[in-house]
Motif scaffolding. Structure first.
Motif, short mmCIF file in Angstrom:
data_model
loop_
_atom_site.label_atom_id
_atom_site.label_comp_id
_atom_site.label_asym_id
_atom_site.label_seq_id
_atom_site.Cartn_x
_atom_site.Cartn_y
_atom_site.Cartn_z
N GLU A 1 1.71 -1.34 4.19
CA GLU A 1 1.41 -2.73 4.53
C GLU A 1 1.39 -3.57 3.26
OE1 GLU A 1 0.79 -4.28 7.56
OE2 GLU A 1 1.46 -2.41 8.47
N GLN A 2 1.87 -4.81 3.36
CA GLN A 2 1.90 -5.70 2.21
C GLN A 2 0.71 -6.64 2.24
OE1 GLN A 2 5.53 -7.88 1.75
NE2 GLN A 2 4.94 -8.72 -0.21
N THR B 1 -2.44 -6.12 1.47
CA THR B 1 -3.69 -5.56 1.97
C THR B 1 -4.50 -4.88 0.86
OG1 THR B 1 -2.61 -3.48 2.56
CG2 THR B 1 -2.79 -5.16 4.30
N LEU B 2 -3.96 -4.85 -0.35
CA LEU B 2 -4.65 -4.20 -1.47
C LEU B 2 -5.55 -5.19 -2.20
CD1 LEU B 2 -1.82 -2.02 -3.03
CD2 LEU B 2 -3.68 -1.27 -1.55
N CYS C 1 0.84 -1.19 0.00
CA CYS C 1 0.00 0.00 0.00
C CYS C 1 0.88 1.25 0.00
CB CYS C 1 -0.91 0.01 1.23
SG CYS C 1 -1.91 1.51 1.36
N CYS D 1 0.01 3.23 3.69
CA CYS D 1 0.40 2.69 5.00
C CYS D 1 1.57 1.72 4.92
CB CYS D 1 -0.79 2.01 5.67
SG CYS D 1 -1.34 0.47 4.88
N TYR E 1 -7.17 3.31 1.97
CA TYR E 1 -6.64 3.96 0.77
C TYR E 1 -7.44 3.48 -0.43
CZ TYR E 1 -3.57 4.48 -3.29
OH TYR E 1 -3.07 4.77 -4.53
N GLU F 1 -8.22 -0.80 -3.40
CA GLU F 1 -8.40 -0.26 -2.05
C GLU F 1 -7.59 -1.08 -1.06
OE1 GLU F 1 -12.51 -0.36 -0.87
OE2 GLU F 1 -12.52 -2.52 -0.66
N CYS F 2 -7.14 -0.42 -0.01
CA CYS F 2 -6.40 -1.07 1.06
C CYS F 2 -7.37 -1.38 2.19
CB CYS F 2 -5.27 -0.16 1.56
SG CYS F 2 -4.34 -0.87 2.94
N CYS G 1 -5.99 0.56 5.71
CA CYS G 1 -6.04 2.00 5.98
C CYS G 1 -7.09 2.74 5.16
CB CYS G 1 -4.67 2.63 5.73
SG CYS G 1 -4.21 2.75 3.98
N GLN H 1 1.54 -0.06 -7.88
CA GLN H 1 1.06 -0.80 -6.72
C GLN H 1 1.90 -2.03 -6.41
OE1 GLN H 1 -1.32 0.50 -4.87
NE2 GLN H 1 -1.49 2.17 -6.30
#
Length: 69
Positions: A17-18, A20-21, A12, A15, A39, A33-34, A37, A53
């Motif tokens: 983070e891996q 999470t998208l 993302c 944030c 996003y 979208e994440c 967070c 991404q």
């Protein structure tokens, strides 16, 4: 409603983070979208090489994109 799929190895941009998208397509527009967070991003479809991404390591491992129809 379109089926949402997680993007393996994606990080993302908000944030950092891996994995999470999630991605889906609505009316010929790609949406990302994440789930960590909230996003969000929308864009016209583009190739993996141009994607912001995916991490550089993931881009090296991608063979192709699976597009079920």
């Amino acid at each position: 409603m379109a089926k949402k799929r997680f993007i393996a190895g994606a990080v993302c941009p908000q944030c950092s983070e891996q994995d999470t998208l999630r991605w889906w397509q609505e009316n010929e527009i790609e949406r990302v979208e994440c789930v960590a967070c909230d996003y969000t991003d929308r864009r016209v479809p583009k190739s993996v090489d141009e994607s912001e991404q995916l991490s550089p390591q993931t881009k090296e491992q991608v063979i192709g994109i699976f597009k079920p129809e």
